[in-house]
Motif scaffolding. Structure first.
Motif, PDB file in Angstrom:
ATOM      1  N   ALA A  47      32.020  30.043  47.270  1.00  0.00           N
ATOM      2  CA  ALA A  47      33.064  30.902  47.189  1.00  0.00           C
ATOM      3  C   ALA A  47      33.793  31.733  48.091  1.00  0.00           C
ATOM      4  N   GLN A  48      32.673  33.067  47.934  1.00  0.00           N
ATOM      5  CA  GLN A  48      33.004  34.381  48.808  1.00  0.00           C
ATOM      6  C   GLN A  48      32.249  34.190  51.140  1.00  0.00           C
ATOM      7  N   TYR A  49      31.876  32.675  51.304  1.00  0.00           N
ATOM      8  CA  TYR A  49      31.603  31.746  52.432  1.00  0.00           C
ATOM      9  C   TYR A  49      33.168  31.754  52.825  1.00  0.00           C
ATOM     10  N   VAL A  50      33.939  30.690  51.584  1.00  0.00           N
ATOM     11  CA  VAL A  50      35.155  30.052  52.048  1.00  0.00           C
ATOM     12  C   VAL A  50      36.305  30.481  52.752  1.00  0.00           C
ATOM     13  N   VAL A  51      36.588  31.691  51.263  1.00  0.00           N
ATOM     14  CA  VAL A  51      37.135  32.761  52.210  1.00  0.00           C
ATOM     15  C   VAL A  51      37.221  34.013  52.154  1.00  0.00           C
ATOM     16  N   ILE A 103      39.923  33.028  43.869  1.00  0.00           N
ATOM     17  CA  ILE A 103      38.392  32.868  42.790  1.00  0.00           C
ATOM     18  C   ILE A 103      39.061  32.511  41.672  1.00  0.00           C
ATOM     19  N   HIS A 104      39.222  30.983  41.341  1.00  0.00           N
ATOM     20  CA  HIS A 104      38.889  31.126  39.805  1.00  0.00           C
ATOM     21  C   HIS A 104      37.948  30.377  38.788  1.00  0.00           C
ATOM     22  N   PHE A 105      37.477  31.758  37.664  1.00  0.00           N
ATOM     23  CA  PHE A 105      36.734  31.115  37.177  1.00  0.00           C
ATOM     24  C   PHE A 105      36.912  30.425  35.561  1.00  0.00           C
ATOM     25  N   LYS A 177      42.258  27.503  47.155  1.00  0.00           N
ATOM     26  CA  LYS A 177      42.247  27.771  46.082  1.00  0.00           C
ATOM     27  C   LYS A 177      41.468  27.772  45.212  1.00  0.00           C
ATOM     28  N   ILE A 178      40.518  27.903  44.585  1.00  0.00           N
ATOM     29  CA  ILE A 178      38.902  27.817  44.725  1.00  0.00           C
ATOM     30  C   ILE A 178      38.620  27.967  42.985  1.00  0.00           C
ATOM     31  N   LEU A 179      37.762  27.190  42.379  1.00  0.00           N
ATOM     32  CA  LEU A 179      37.852  27.165  40.713  1.00  0.00           C
ATOM     33  C   LEU A 179      36.295  26.974  41.051  1.00  0.00           C
ATOM     34  N   ILE A 180      35.946  27.621  40.318  1.00  0.00           N
ATOM     35  CA  ILE A 180      34.612  28.114  39.843  1.00  0.00           C
ATOM     36  C   ILE A 180      34.418  27.133  37.875  1.00  0.00           C
ATOM     37  N   PHE A 207      37.055  22.292  43.737  1.00  0.00           N
ATOM     38  CA  PHE A 207      36.661  22.282  42.423  1.00  0.00           C
ATOM     39  C   PHE A 207      34.906  22.844  42.773  1.00  0.00           C
ATOM     40  N   ILE A 208      34.670  23.808  42.255  1.00  0.00           N
ATOM     41  CA  ILE A 208      32.948  23.857  42.201  1.00  0.00           C
ATOM     42  C   ILE A 208      32.680  23.837  41.029  1.00  0.00           C
TER      43      ILE A 208
END
Length: 403
Positions: A47-51, A103-105, A177-180, A207-208
């Motif tokens: 996720a960090q790599y993507v942003v 980045i949401h969890f 927008k990323i959801l882990i 989505f991950i």
């Protein structure tokens, strides 16, 4: 958390970086790997790599404008794509602290009090602390960290509604927008609320899902994700991590890494409980089963039940390790297998009391017992049943699974 912070998994890192660089990133990924292999920290690093502003080109775009000092912008060939997040841009700094707004969890939680309708953000402070301290922890570790004790964690319908709300908002900074979502196994049928969002997400939504057991995930969700298998860690990778991260000596690290069988969490637990004399526990148990009878068995079961769930699991893992070495000694010969002298002697004794098929059956029973310990089985009942099963397997040469 960058790729460089993740133990091993070089092939997976290169695969994930390539998906971004070649613009073939699916909107829904399922990171599937067994406990302790680093699937969760790998997802956070991805996720960090993507942003990362340097990975997605924001830094270069800004730098290409007129200089403050009047020089013409440099128009040389574009630099090669980064294989890891830069770690220094504003997005990386926020992602490393788990505070990036895009980045949401989502993870299993419990009600703080009766009648609560908990969502993941209620525990975000604890989550950041947990990931910082225990990135290779499992769901049991997390639930104990938030004081669940014997309560069952869940990803609730209210959490699903919260996910839908968050991901329908515009991104704040990165354009993504990323959801882990960690442990989708804790999603019941309420997870079907997410199907439309996963199938037809808003633009630039990722989505991950990070899971350990594919069979426990809703089939409707599983079919909508691209599978990324995260293999078990190599013994060499765990050995190096124990030396560099846990400050173990090479002599301590090598046998522990071997016993851990690809699970860095288990390796850390073994180091933590290194003072335990598992071999004496095992010798007493086998003597009670084969020689000393029911009174000795009851006494031993009382003692082992007082050790606590984590130590009980470590004991079963150690027994499994010795059985595996006994099988290797049978198959390869004593001169082809490196073992400390005390473990070699014990493994050779195991070969005298149980043949290959019996040892295989015992390993299956120990694995099953560890599974139930992880899920709050009553220790006295479990070890009593296991004692009876082992007696029948060894004494009566019975290798079929006992019901």
């Amino acid at each position: 958390m960058s790729f460089k912070d993740i133990i091993g998994q070089q092939e997976a890192k290169e695969h994930l970086a390539g998906m971004v660089q070649q613009n073939r990133l699916s909107h829904a990924l399922l990171f599937l790997g067994k406990e302790g292999n680093g699937a969760l920290p790998l997802a956070i690093a991805f996720a960090q790599y993507v942003v990362c502003e340097r990975v997605n080109g924001k830094k270069e775009t800004a730098a290409a404008g007129p200089s403050l000092f009047g020089e013409e912008p440099v128009t040389s060939n574009q630099p090669p794509p980064l294989a890891d997040a830069c770690g220094i841009c504003a997005s990386c700094q926020k992602a490393q602290q788990l505070v990036h707004p895009d980045i949401h969890f989502s993870y299993p939680v419990i009600p703080r009090k009766a009648g609560d309708k908990p969502v993941s953000t209620d525990y975000i402070t604890e989550w950041r602390e947990f990931i910082t301290e225990t990135p290779y922890g499992n769901a049991y570790d997390w639930l104990q960290f938030i004081g669940a004790e014997n309560k069952q964690g869940n990803i609730t319908a209210y959490e699903c509604n919260e996910i839908i709300r968050k991901l329908n908002l515009k991104s704040f900074e990165s354009g993504f927008k990323i959801l882990i979502l960690w442990m989708p196994e804790y999603l019941g049928n309420e997870g079907n609320k997410l199907l439309k969002l996963i199938e037809e997400p808003p633009a630039d939504t990722l989505f991950i899902l990070v899971a350990e057991n594919e069979s426990q995930i809703l089939a409707t969700i599983l079919s909508r994700t691209q599978l990324v298998k995260i293999p078990a860690l190599t013994t060499e990778a765990i050995t190096e991590a124990l030396i560099t991260k846990a400050q173990c000596t090479p002599e301590q690290a090598r046998p522990v890494a071997f016993i851990a069988a690809g699970n860095y969490r288990e390796a850390l637990q073994l180091i933590r409980h290194a003072e335990e004399d598992w071999q004496s526990h095992l010798r007493d148990w086998l003597n009670a089963i084969l020689k000393n009878g029911p009174i000795a068995q009851v006494k031993w079961i009382d003692e082992i039940s007082k050790l606590g769930r984590e130590k009980q699991k470590q004991f079963l893992l150690y027994f499994n390790h010795l059985l595996e070495q006994a099988i290797r000694l049978q198959a390869m010969g004593t001169d082809k297998v490196y073992l400390p002298d005390n473990e070699r002697d014990f493994a050779l004794r195991l070969n005298k009391i149980a043949g290959f098929e019996q040892q295989e059956a015992i390993i299956e029973e120990l694995d099953r017992a560890a599974y139930y310990i992880e899920r709050n089985a009553n220790a006295k009942m479990l070890f009593h049943a296991l004692t009876i099963k082992l007696y029948h397997i060894i004494a009566h040469k019975q290798v079929a699974r006992l019901m």
